[in-house]
Write an enzyme that holds these catalytic residues in place. Sequence first.
Site, short mmCIF file in Angstrom:
data_model
loop_
_atom_site.label_atom_id
_atom_site.label_comp_id
_atom_site.label_asym_id
_atom_site.label_seq_id
_atom_site.Cartn_x
_atom_site.Cartn_y
_atom_site.Cartn_z
N ASP A 102 20.98 45.93 37.40
CA ASP A 102 22.39 46.32 37.30
C ASP A 102 23.36 45.20 36.94
O ASP A 102 24.56 45.44 36.80
CB ASP A 102 22.85 47.00 38.61
CG ASP A 102 22.67 46.10 39.84
OD1 ASP A 102 22.69 44.86 39.70
OD2 ASP A 102 22.50 46.65 40.95
N HIS A 117 12.98 42.78 36.56
CA HIS A 117 12.77 44.10 35.95
C HIS A 117 13.66 44.36 34.75
O HIS A 117 13.84 45.51 34.35
CB HIS A 117 12.95 45.20 37.00
CG HIS A 117 11.88 45.21 38.06
ND1 HIS A 117 11.96 45.91 39.24
CD2 HIS A 117 10.67 44.57 38.11
CE1 HIS A 117 10.86 45.71 39.96
NE2 HIS A 117 10.08 44.90 39.30
N ASN A 211 17.60 44.02 56.08
CA ASN A 211 17.42 45.43 55.69
C ASN A 211 17.63 46.31 56.92
O ASN A 211 17.04 46.04 57.96
CB ASN A 211 15.98 45.60 55.15
CG ASN A 211 15.78 46.92 54.41
OD1 ASN A 211 16.30 47.94 54.82
ND2 ASN A 211 15.03 46.87 53.33
N PRO A 212 18.46 47.33 56.83
CA PRO A 212 18.67 48.19 58.00
C PRO A 212 17.39 48.93 58.41
O PRO A 212 17.27 49.39 59.54
CB PRO A 212 19.73 49.20 57.54
CG PRO A 212 20.25 48.71 56.25
CD PRO A 212 19.28 47.73 55.67
#
Length: 248
Positions: A102, A117, A211-212
Amino acid sequence: MINAVTLNKIKTARVIAVLTGAGISAPSGIPTFRGSDGLWKNYKPEELANSHAFSKNPQLVWEWYTWRKNLIRNVKPNAAHYALVEMEKLYHEFNIITQNVDNLHTLAGSRRVIELHGNIMRSKCSKCSKPYVEEFDPRLHIPQCLICGALIRPEVVWFGEMLPEAAIHDARKIVSSCEILFVVGTSGVVEPAASLPFLAKTGKAVVIEVNPDITPFSPHADEVSRIPADQFFPRLVESLAVKREGKY
Ligand code: OAD
């Protein structure tokens, strides 16, 4: 948020690396791949992000990428991206290795970003890889390469494809030699990126997962923070304030 011993290691380290995944961009409004909002028209990403799907139905694949591109164009980097820009200024060596396509790390201002990526904002020929820069509406037509006539595709890595050689080579080198590796917002199920935290552990790195949710890597992490990245990193930067006097 993080234990005092680890915080001290972060403060005194000279070489830091950060591996990011879709979760770091989630607070910007980009759906993660495996979250409940990651589906598009009931397709899973794996069903669209591969060359077989592209040969079978290039228009469908392009429509999905165009949907993601438009979404990304309308969002901004979030507090996590900006905090990483601040951290880069504090360290002798600070590298971001991202699975995200992104462009948000670069947009925020990070200078050393390895894109494992690819980048959704770029397109190339599906055969000869010549870059293609024109915009187009895939519902009307998919352009062909001016050199070889093959269809234009997004410049991202699809399932079953090799990662850009230089990117994965550099990423492996970086995680093998860093002192701290943050593993942020990735479910850690897509190779070869998923192996990078394990590789870091064979070196000298302290590996911290942000990370949650629990991931396959969680039991192996030296430290885990379940605080979302957009809260964790700004708070960490505040605690690092003492480093602002100069790079160690
Ligand atoms: P996933 O969608 O698999 O995982 C996103 C992770 O981010 C999950 O573990 C979430 O718990 C976590 N998360 C969500 N919000 C967060 C937040 N605010 N802070 C921190 N973490 C948060 O995405 P990736 O692991 O990036 O590849 O997916 C890896 C690859 O699979 C992608 O690069 C893409 C995809 O198919 C290709 O397209 C080749």
